[in-house]
Write a protein that holds these residues in place. Structure first.
Motif, PDB file in Angstrom:
ATOM      1  N   VAL A   1      58.137  61.548 -39.982  1.00 11.27           N
ATOM      2  CA  VAL A   1      58.188  62.617 -40.975  1.00 11.27           C
ATOM      3  C   VAL A   1      56.917  63.472 -40.897  1.00 11.27           C
ATOM      4  O   VAL A   1      55.799  62.945 -40.920  1.00 11.27           O
ATOM      5  N   LYS A   2      57.098  64.790 -40.787  1.00  8.47           N
ATOM      6  CA  LYS A   2      55.997  65.765 -40.839  1.00  8.47           C
ATOM      7  C   LYS A   2      54.933  65.502 -39.781  1.00  8.47           C
ATOM      8  O   LYS A   2      53.739  65.626 -40.035  1.00  8.47           O
ATOM      9  N   GLY A   3      55.364  65.125 -38.599  1.00  8.11           N
ATOM     10  CA  GLY A   3      54.419  64.856 -37.519  1.00  8.11           C
ATOM     11  C   GLY A   3      54.408  65.948 -36.476  1.00  8.11           C
ATOM     12  O   GLY A   3      54.869  67.078 -36.691  1.00  8.11           O
ATOM     13  N   LYS A   4      53.902  65.589 -35.306  1.00 14.02           N
ATOM     14  CA  LYS A   4      53.739  66.545 -34.206  1.00 14.02           C
ATOM     15  C   LYS A   4      53.954  65.816 -32.889  1.00 14.02           C
ATOM     16  O   LYS A   4      53.367  64.753 -32.661  1.00 14.02           O
TER      17      LYS A   4
ATOM     18  N   ILE B 265      58.095  53.761 -41.111  1.00 10.58           N
ATOM     19  CA  ILE B 265      57.907  55.183 -41.357  1.00 10.58           C
ATOM     20  C   ILE B 265      56.596  55.617 -40.721  1.00 10.58           C
ATOM     21  O   ILE B 265      55.542  54.999 -40.943  1.00 10.58           O
ATOM     22  N   TYR B 266      56.654  56.686 -39.941  1.00 11.38           N
ATOM     23  CA  TYR B 266      55.485  57.303 -39.326  1.00 11.38           C
ATOM     24  C   TYR B 266      55.274  58.641 -40.014  1.00 11.38           C
ATOM     25  O   TYR B 266      56.018  59.593 -39.787  1.00 11.38           O
ATOM     26  N   HIS B 267      54.278  58.708 -40.881  1.00 12.89           N
ATOM     27  CA  HIS B 267      54.081  59.891 -41.720  1.00 12.89           C
ATOM     28  C   HIS B 267      52.892  60.718 -41.227  1.00 12.89           C
ATOM     29  O   HIS B 267      51.789  60.211 -41.107  1.00 12.89           O
ATOM     30  N   GLU B 268      53.154  61.960 -40.888  1.00 15.56           N
ATOM     31  CA  GLU B 268      52.113  62.885 -40.414  1.00 15.56           C
ATOM     32  C   GLU B 268      51.352  62.309 -39.219  1.00 15.56           C
ATOM     33  O   GLU B 268      50.124  62.385 -39.151  1.00 15.56           O
ATOM     34  N   CYS B 269      52.090  61.736 -38.290  1.00 12.35           N
ATOM     35  CA  CYS B 269      51.475  61.147 -37.094  1.00 12.35           C
ATOM     36  C   CYS B 269      51.568  62.110 -35.905  1.00 12.35           C
ATOM     37  O   CYS B 269      52.545  62.852 -35.764  1.00 12.35           O
ATOM     38  N   GLU B 270      50.553  62.078 -35.047  1.00 15.16           N
ATOM     39  CA  GLU B 270      50.550  62.850 -33.808  1.00 15.16           C
ATOM     40  C   GLU B 270      51.026  61.961 -32.669  1.00 15.16           C
ATOM     41  O   GLU B 270      50.529  60.850 -32.486  1.00 15.16           O
ATOM     42  N   ILE B 271      51.965  62.471 -31.899  1.00  6.35           N
ATOM     43  CA  ILE B 271      52.469  61.751 -30.734  1.00  6.35           C
ATOM     44  C   ILE B 271      52.157  62.582 -29.509  1.00  6.35           C
ATOM     45  O   ILE B 271      52.659  63.701 -29.354  1.00  6.35           O
ATOM     46  N   PHE B 272      51.308  62.050 -28.650  1.00  6.29           N
ATOM     47  CA  PHE B 272      50.854  62.800 -27.478  1.00  6.29           C
ATOM     48  C   PHE B 272      51.449  62.177 -26.215  1.00  6.29           C
ATOM     49  O   PHE B 272      51.273  60.990 -25.947  1.00  6.29           O
TER      50      PHE B 272
ATOM     51  N   THR C  73      72.212  66.702 -42.425  1.00  2.34           N
ATOM     52  CA  THR C  73      72.233  67.536 -43.619  1.00  2.34           C
ATOM     53  C   THR C  73      71.190  67.003 -44.604  1.00  2.34           C
ATOM     54  O   THR C  73      70.631  65.906 -44.419  1.00  2.34           O
ATOM     55  N   ASP C  74      70.947  67.748 -45.681  1.00  2.26           N
ATOM     56  CA  ASP C  74      70.002  67.296 -46.702  1.00  2.26           C
ATOM     57  C   ASP C  74      70.408  65.931 -47.256  1.00  2.26           C
ATOM     58  O   ASP C  74      69.569  65.042 -47.437  1.00  2.26           O
ATOM     59  N   LYS C  75      71.693  65.775 -47.510  1.00  3.49           N
ATOM     60  CA  LYS C  75      72.185  64.516 -48.085  1.00  3.49           C
ATOM     61  C   LYS C  75      72.034  63.364 -47.102  1.00  3.49           C
ATOM     62  O   LYS C  75      71.636  62.255 -47.484  1.00  3.49           O
ATOM     63  N   GLU C  76      72.333  63.613 -45.838  1.00  2.00           N
ATOM     64  CA  GLU C  76      72.237  62.564 -44.821  1.00  2.00           C
ATOM     65  C   GLU C  76      70.787  62.159 -44.567  1.00  2.00           C
ATOM     66  O   GLU C  76      70.491  60.993 -44.292  1.00  2.00           O
ATOM     67  N   ALA C  77      69.873  63.125 -44.665  1.00  2.00           N
ATOM     68  CA  ALA C  77      68.461  62.852 -44.376  1.00  2.00           C
ATOM     69  C   ALA C  77      67.743  62.151 -45.526  1.00  2.00           C
ATOM     70  O   ALA C  77      66.775  61.419 -45.307  1.00  2.00           O
ATOM     71  N   ALA C  78      68.205  62.369 -46.746  1.00  2.00           N
ATOM     72  CA  ALA C  78      67.497  61.889 -47.938  1.00  2.00           C
ATOM     73  C   ALA C  78      67.101  60.413 -47.897  1.00  2.00           C
ATOM     74  O   ALA C  78      65.958  60.057 -48.245  1.00  2.00           O
ATOM     75  N   PRO C  79      67.966  59.483 -47.481  1.00  2.00           N
ATOM     76  CA  PRO C  79      67.567  58.064 -47.483  1.00  2.00           C
ATOM     77  C   PRO C  79      66.397  57.749 -46.549  1.00  2.00           C
ATOM     78  O   PRO C  79      65.682  56.762 -46.765  1.00  2.00           O
ATOM     79  N   PHE C  80      66.212  58.578 -45.531  1.00  2.00           N
ATOM     80  CA  PHE C  80      65.141  58.323 -44.569  1.00  2.00           C
ATOM     81  C   PHE C  80      63.818  58.985 -44.973  1.00  2.00           C
ATOM     82  O   PHE C  80      62.765  58.616 -44.455  1.00  2.00           O
ATOM     83  N   LEU C  81      63.872  59.948 -45.866  1.00  2.00           N
ATOM     84  CA  LEU C  81      62.675  60.679 -46.270  1.00  2.00           C
ATOM     85  C   LEU C  81      61.947  60.015 -47.431  1.00  2.00           C
ATOM     86  O   LEU C  81      60.862  60.432 -47.812  1.00  2.00           O
ATOM     87  N   SER C  82      62.536  59.001 -47.990  1.00  2.00           N
ATOM     88  CA  SER C  82      61.954  58.293 -49.119  1.00  2.00           C
ATOM     89  C   SER C  82      61.297  57.001 -48.663  1.00  2.00           C
ATOM     90  O   SER C  82      61.753  56.357 -47.708  1.00  2.00           O
ATOM     91  N   LEU C  83      60.250  56.600 -49.387  1.00  2.00           N
ATOM     92  CA  LEU C  83      59.625  55.314 -49.095  1.00  2.00           C
ATOM     93  C   LEU C  83      60.553  54.146 -49.390  1.00  2.00           C
ATOM     94  O   LEU C  83      60.281  53.010 -48.999  1.00  2.00           O
ATOM     95  N   ASN C  84      61.663  54.427 -50.050  1.00  2.00           N
ATOM     96  CA  ASN C  84      62.649  53.373 -50.301  1.00  2.00           C
ATOM     97  C   ASN C  84      63.217  52.828 -48.994  1.00  2.00           C
ATOM     98  O   ASN C  84      63.745  51.710 -48.968  1.00  2.00           O
ATOM     99  N   PHE C  85      63.121  53.611 -47.917  1.00  2.00           N
ATOM    100  CA  PHE C  85      63.618  53.129 -46.629  1.00  2.00           C
ATOM    101  C   PHE C  85      62.914  51.838 -46.215  1.00  2.00           C
ATOM    102  O   PHE C  85      63.501  50.973 -45.565  1.00  2.00           O
ATOM    103  N   ILE C  86      61.626  51.717 -46.587  1.00  2.00           N
ATOM    104  CA  ILE C  86      60.876  50.490 -46.293  1.00  2.00           C
ATOM    105  C   ILE C  86      60.507  49.751 -47.582  1.00  2.00           C
ATOM    106  O   ILE C  86      59.656  48.876 -47.578  1.00  2.00           O
ATOM    107  N   LYS C  87      61.141  50.146 -48.693  1.00  2.00           N
ATOM    108  CA  LYS C  87      60.840  49.582 -50.012  1.00  2.00           C
ATOM    109  C   LYS C  87      59.341  49.630 -50.275  1.00  2.00           C
ATOM    110  O   LYS C  87      58.731  48.677 -50.767  1.00  2.00           O
ATOM    111  N   GLY C  88      58.776  50.793 -49.950  1.00  2.00           N
ATOM    112  CA  GLY C  88      57.326  50.948 -49.990  1.00  2.00           C
ATOM    113  C   GLY C  88      56.700  50.786 -51.355  1.00  2.00           C
ATOM    114  O   GLY C  88      55.542  50.365 -51.466  1.00  2.00           O
ATOM    115  N   LYS C  89      57.435  51.098 -52.425  1.00  2.00           N
ATOM    116  CA  LYS C  89      56.859  50.980 -53.765  1.00  2.00           C
ATOM    117  C   LYS C  89      56.599  49.537 -54.150  1.00  2.00           C
ATOM    118  O   LYS C  89      55.889  49.263 -55.119  1.00  2.00           O
TER     119      LYS C  89
END
Length: 244
Positions: A145-148, A108-115, A220-236
């Motif tokens: 997620v939420k990058g540029k 997961i790349y969170h709030e990252c800038e890609i130049f 869609t919202d449902k399709e995106a949900a698994p990727f927007l959670s830290l569960n994608f990398i079992k981050g917790k």
């Protein structure tokens, strides 16, 4: 490893090689690695495609449960070899022109800038990602997620580097540096039916979906949900509790 900020603490090397691992300025293969406020840079000149002077990796990340906070990754191309394992990048800056985030990683790349910098190897069109997932049994994928995304060169969001390549950009700003087609299957001659090259609620002048590659997805919202959670990398299970 802790630096004084990505603009003040830098690990630098300069090497081109036909071997991505060999050329890397920095290699991380241990589990539970954390870097904060450091830049990793490969200053080798742009390599010539299809020759031994082809790869100039700034960082190789191959250990499981690695996290990078406020770090920078700099090269002309093949910048970040996100090889394998679960990884988290927060508020990082990544610069390159061709395949500059690549590998089999589950990240997961969170709030990252890609130049995006200008591509000096004109025989190949630049792409941000080249993900190498080979089957449905692999949980890997790159999620932004939420990058540029911005810069001075034209670029694809990603190219398929495997039959099941998986990359998602969500809530990300795209400047006009993003090519209208968005995605390419260059180097993948097989079916595009199993590719998962997708976007979700992205914005900016480069986000128009009218001319996107036919196999790419607007989730869609449902399709995106698994990727927007830290569960994608079992981050917790391994990221600091204060993060939550």
């Amino acid at each position: 490893m802790r630096g004084k900020g990505r603009g003040r603490t830098t690990i630098v090397w300069s090497e081109n090689s036909e071997d991505s691992y060999r050329s890397a300025t920095f290699k991380c293969e241990a589990p539970h690695f954390v870097a904060y406020g450091i830049s990793f840079k490969n200053e080798a000149p742009t390599g010539i495609a299809y020759t031994s002077q082809n790869q100039s990796v700034a960082a190789f990340v191959g250990g499981d449960k690695a996290a990078f906070y406020h770090c920078g990754f700099f090269s002309s191309h093949n910048t970040l070899f996100d090889s394998k394992g679960r990884h988290y990048y927060h508020n990082c800056y990544i610069q390159g022109s061709i395949d500059f985030i690549f590998g089999h990683g589950q990240s997961i790349y969170h709030e990252c800038e890609i130049f995006v910098i200008a591509n000096k190897r004109h025989e190949i069109q630049g792409s941000i990602t080249a993900h190498s997932r080979q089957s449905t049994k692999e949980n890997s994928g790159f999620v932004f997620v939420k990058g540029k995304v911005y810069g001075i060169g034209d670029v694809y969001l990603g190219r398929a580097n495997g039959a099941y390549s998986r990359v998602v950009f969500a809530n990300t700003y795209f400047s006009r540096t993003v090519i209208p087609q968005g995605w390419t299957n260059w180097s993948h001659s097989g079916s595009t039916g199993n590719l998962h090259q997708a976007e979700y609620k992205c914005h900016g002048p480069g986000s128009a979906s009218t001319n996107r590659a036919t196999w790419s997805k607007q989730l869609t919202d449902k399709e995106a949900a698994p990727f927007l959670s830290l569960n994608f990398i079992k981050g917790k299970e391994w990221l600091p509790e204060w993060f939550f």
